[in-house]
Design a protein around this motif. Structure first.
Motif, mmCIF file in Angstrom:
data_model
loop_
_atom_site.group_PDB
_atom_site.id
_atom_site.type_symbol
_atom_site.label_atom_id
_atom_site.label_comp_id
_atom_site.label_asym_id
_atom_site.label_seq_id
_atom_site.Cartn_x
_atom_site.Cartn_y
_atom_site.Cartn_z
ATOM 1 N N LEU A 223 -34.177 30.606 -16.653
ATOM 2 C CA LEU A 223 -33.502 29.323 -16.824
ATOM 3 C C LEU A 223 -34.441 28.339 -17.514
ATOM 4 N N GLY A 224 -33.884 27.531 -18.407
ATOM 5 C CA GLY A 224 -34.700 26.601 -19.170
ATOM 6 C C GLY A 224 -35.289 25.494 -18.323
ATOM 7 N N VAL A 225 -36.553 25.193 -18.587
ATOM 8 C CA VAL A 225 -37.225 24.062 -17.943
ATOM 9 C C VAL A 225 -37.272 22.879 -18.915
ATOM 10 N N ASP A 226 -38.043 23.045 -19.996
ATOM 11 C CA ASP A 226 -38.186 21.943 -20.934
ATOM 12 C C ASP A 226 -38.128 22.433 -22.369
ATOM 13 N N ILE A 227 -37.957 21.475 -23.283
ATOM 14 C CA ILE A 227 -38.058 21.739 -24.702
ATOM 15 C C ILE A 227 -39.194 20.878 -25.248
ATOM 16 N N GLY A 228 -39.522 21.037 -26.519
ATOM 17 C CA GLY A 228 -40.697 20.351 -27.048
ATOM 18 C C GLY A 228 -40.469 19.496 -28.274
ATOM 19 N N PRO A 229 -39.540 18.507 -28.236
ATOM 20 C CA PRO A 229 -39.431 17.595 -29.367
ATOM 21 C C PRO A 229 -40.795 16.972 -29.642
ATOM 22 N N THR A 230 -41.197 16.988 -30.910
ATOM 23 C CA THR A 230 -42.595 16.716 -31.247
ATOM 24 C C THR A 230 -42.793 15.409 -32.000
ATOM 25 N N ALA A 231 -43.545 14.513 -31.380
ATOM 26 C CA ALA A 231 -43.936 13.244 -31.985
ATOM 27 C C ALA A 231 -45.423 13.323 -32.345
ATOM 28 N N LEU A 232 -46.022 12.184 -32.634
ATOM 29 C CA LEU A 232 -47.476 12.094 -32.808
ATOM 30 C C LEU A 232 -48.008 11.072 -31.806
ATOM 31 N N CYS A 233 -49.026 11.448 -31.057
ATOM 32 C CA CYS A 233 -49.694 10.513 -30.165
ATOM 33 C C CYS A 233 -51.002 10.076 -30.819
ATOM 34 N N TYR A 234 -51.323 8.819 -30.659
ATOM 35 C CA TYR A 234 -52.526 8.283 -31.317
ATOM 36 C C TYR A 234 -53.185 7.237 -30.429
ATOM 37 N N ARG A 235 -54.482 7.059 -30.643
ATOM 38 C CA ARG A 235 -55.251 6.080 -29.878
ATOM 39 C C ARG A 235 -55.308 4.778 -30.652
ATOM 40 N N LYS A 236 -54.674 3.752 -30.081
ATOM 41 C CA LYS A 236 -54.649 2.451 -30.735
ATOM 42 C C LYS A 236 -56.049 1.856 -30.877
ATOM 43 N N ASP A 237 -56.894 2.079 -29.874
ATOM 44 C CA ASP A 237 -58.229 1.492 -29.928
ATOM 45 C C ASP A 237 -59.029 2.044 -31.106
ATOM 46 N N LEU A 238 -58.914 3.348 -31.349
ATOM 47 C CA LEU A 238 -59.647 3.944 -32.469
ATOM 48 C C LEU A 238 -59.034 3.544 -33.805
ATOM 49 N N PHE A 239 -57.705 3.479 -33.862
ATOM 50 C CA PHE A 239 -57.040 3.030 -35.096
ATOM 51 C C PHE A 239 -57.485 1.606 -35.451
ATOM 52 N N LYS A 240 -57.529 0.754 -34.454
ATOM 53 C CA LYS A 240 -57.908 -0.643 -34.693
ATOM 54 C C LYS A 240 -59.332 -0.732 -35.220
ATOM 55 N N LYS A 241 -60.243 0.016 -34.624
ATOM 56 C CA LYS A 241 -61.632 0.001 -35.071
ATOM 57 C C LYS A 241 -61.781 0.533 -36.493
ATOM 58 N N ALA A 242 -60.878 1.434 -36.882
ATOM 59 C CA ALA A 242 -60.932 2.010 -38.230
ATOM 60 C C ALA A 242 -60.153 1.171 -39.242
ATOM 61 N N GLY A 243 -59.588 0.050 -38.796
ATOM 62 C CA GLY A 243 -58.877 -0.823 -39.705
ATOM 63 C C GLY A 243 -57.476 -0.356 -40.062
ATOM 64 N N ASP B 233 -43.124 12.863 -44.929
ATOM 65 C CA ASP B 233 -44.159 13.451 -45.787
ATOM 66 C C ASP B 233 -45.474 13.612 -45.030
ATOM 67 N N TRP B 234 -45.835 14.844 -44.728
ATOM 68 C CA TRP B 234 -47.086 15.092 -44.018
ATOM 69 C C TRP B 234 -48.306 14.771 -44.874
ATOM 70 N N ASP B 235 -48.154 14.761 -46.203
ATOM 71 C CA ASP B 235 -49.264 14.362 -47.070
ATOM 72 C C ASP B 235 -49.662 12.913 -46.815
ATOM 73 N N LYS B 236 -48.680 12.080 -46.436
ATOM 74 C CA LYS B 236 -48.975 10.682 -46.133
ATOM 75 C C LYS B 236 -49.774 10.568 -44.835
ATOM 76 N N TYR B 237 -49.487 11.458 -43.904
ATOM 77 C CA TYR B 237 -50.279 11.507 -42.663
ATOM 78 C C TYR B 237 -51.715 11.898 -42.974
ATOM 79 N N VAL B 238 -51.894 12.899 -43.835
ATOM 80 C CA VAL B 238 -53.231 13.333 -44.237
ATOM 81 C C VAL B 238 -53.951 12.201 -44.972
ATOM 82 N N LYS C 108 -58.134 7.731 -44.951
ATOM 83 C CA LYS C 108 -58.425 6.303 -44.833
ATOM 84 C C LYS C 108 -59.149 6.008 -43.524
ATOM 85 N N TYR C 109 -58.717 6.673 -42.455
ATOM 86 C CA TYR C 109 -59.369 6.495 -41.149
ATOM 87 C C TYR C 109 -60.848 6.863 -41.228
ATOM 88 N N MET C 110 -61.152 7.958 -41.900
ATOM 89 C CA MET C 110 -62.523 8.457 -41.923
ATOM 90 C C MET C 110 -63.486 7.528 -42.666
#
Length: 437
Positions: A152-172, A187-192, A197-199
């Motif tokens: 019997l099914g328990v869960d499914i895995g709809p997939t988002a992106l989780c990110y750390r706001k504190d690190l994003f903020k420090k990276a501008g 577009d996953w190229d935009k994520y890349v 830019k983060y680096m």
């Protein structure tokens, strides 16, 4: 699947031997631990799981024990499914040391249904089970051609992106979830590109993403073409979904934005705890994993946004092995655990998204989970993704093919400096070994 030279066959053989030994020891000790009902009528039900399934964390075992004072539930957890699943197969083959209830990952369900169906109870006939309670495609995944529902099914895995706001903020970088979702939409190229830019201003000792494999799995989650076609033929070499995921992963692996960690290994867990990376592919079940591995320090630092494309990564089922000593009680437990009311409690605790659509309108994450992910609209994000995810075809060796690609091919490029061509060649060799070709 754990090195560059056909380790999968040796590992499976090793796992089979060690699992058999462990199983036999478990079988011998189970009588001493109450595996059979004692003179007082009390029994222990063993539940085998991989990773953080959430049933225990949501307090379901405690709740069930209170209403069933003759039952004690023991959860036996193995962190990685590629270690858990071979052990499950060994237990099913030997009939020794089987858990009373066994979790099954979605990428293994086709193999279980096809080759192990006779070794499970038919939960479709269990008292209290209604087919209409579960997502139709999820029910079909666990049902044999002759109509036996092995899990019997328990869960499914709809997939988002989780990110750390504190690190994003420090990276501008922007930290607003809707702004980010728009920036990389479609577009996953935009994520890349955002990773590059983060680096440029990355906080010391941090990377943009945990691993190239994470990116591979997230992109592949939305693939219309996977490793098999509807007839059961392997198409992994020419699959457009596989190619798109591989190309995205290679851009990350050859760049400087990855922490180069192997997912679900201890070093990956430490990466969460020590804030070593800013983003991670985030299927619904990952939310609980992040909370557990990052700890209290991560509260309010993590946030969640829609990924560039909608997809489903992972999910699980519960089955009852026929070799278990307490099939009746185990069946009752499996049915109870997978009812909408119970799965809603798991979602409330850690955002694992239920296989029971009747629960969706009432889903509410706990205040603690909401706060942990910066008050993100978790229900709305995952529900929207689930509705738009393309239907997927899984094959008999789906999990093994995927892990050959990520744990051999991707890792060789990312950690050993091999070229994408060399990484893909190594993955293909491993896959052919897995498939016996």
């Amino acid at each position: 699947m754990r090195s560059n030279f056909r380790r999968s066959r040796r590992l499976v053989a090793y796992a089979a031997v060690t699992a058999l030994a462990t199983s036999l020891l478990a079988a011998c000790s189970s009588d001493d631990e109450g595996g059979s009902a004692g003179s007082d009528g009390k029994i222990t039900l063993n539940v085998g799981t991989f990773g953080v399934l959430g049933l225990k964390q949501a307090g379901l075992y405690d709740e069930y024990e209170k209403s069933h004072p003759n039952i004690t539930i023991k959860e036996n957890v193995i962190e990685r499914n590629d270690a858990y699943y071979p052990k499950l197969l060994t237990q099913l083959q030997s009939g020794a040391g089987v858990n009373d209830v066994a979790a099954i990952e979605v990428s293994n369900i086709t193999e279980v249904v096809t080759t192990q169906g006779a070794k499970f109870e038919d939960l479709g006939k269990a008292e209290g089970v209604e087919k209409s309670t579960y997502l139709d495609w999820k029910w079909k995944q666990a049902t044999t051609k002759d109509g036996k529902t092995v899990a019997l099914g328990v869960d499914i895995g709809p997939t988002a992106l989780c990110y750390r706001k504190d690190l994003f903020k420090k990276a501008g970088l922007p930290t607003d979830r809707e702004e980010l979702a728009k920036e990389w939409a479609g577009d996953w190229d935009k994520y890349v590109a955002l990773g590059e830019k983060y680096m440029k201003k990355a906080p010391k000792d941090t990377k943009f993403v945990d691993s190239a494999s994470s990116v591979y799995n997230a992109v592949f989650a939305g693939a219309k073409e996977r490793y098999y076609d509807k007839s059961g033929k392997e198409i992994y070499e020419d699959s457009q979904g596989r190619k798109d995921a591989w190309d995205a992963a290679m851009k990350v692996a050859e760049g400087d934005m990855s922490a180069k960690l192997k997912q679900f290994d201890p070093t990956w867990d430490q990466g969460f705890a020590n804030a070593k990376f800013a983003t991670v592919a985030c299927p619904a079940w990952m939310a609980g994993y992040i909370q557990e591995k990052t700890g209290p320090e991560g509260k309010g630092q993590w946030d969640m946004a829609k990924a560039p494309t909608d997809g489903n990564w992972g999910g699980s089922f519960l089955g009852v092995p026929s070799a278990g000593k307490h099939k009746k009680e185990a069946t009752e437990l499996a049915v109870w655990l997978t009812q909408p009311e119970q799965l809603a409690k798991v979602f409330a605790k850690q955002a694992s998204f239920p296989s029971t659509p009747s629960a969706y309108d009432s889903l509410k994450p706990s205040a603690a989970t909401k706060a942990y992910f910066s008050d993100a609209p978790i229900t709305e994000i995952f529900a929207g993704i689930a509705k738009n995810t393309p239907s997927a075809v899984y094959g008999v060796k789906d999990a093994q093919i995927g892990q050959s690609i990520t744990d051999i091919g991707v890792l060789q490029v990312e950690q050993q400096g091999k070229s994408p061509e060399e990484g893909w060649e190594a993955a293909q060799k491993e896959i052919k070994d897995v498939l016996g070709q």
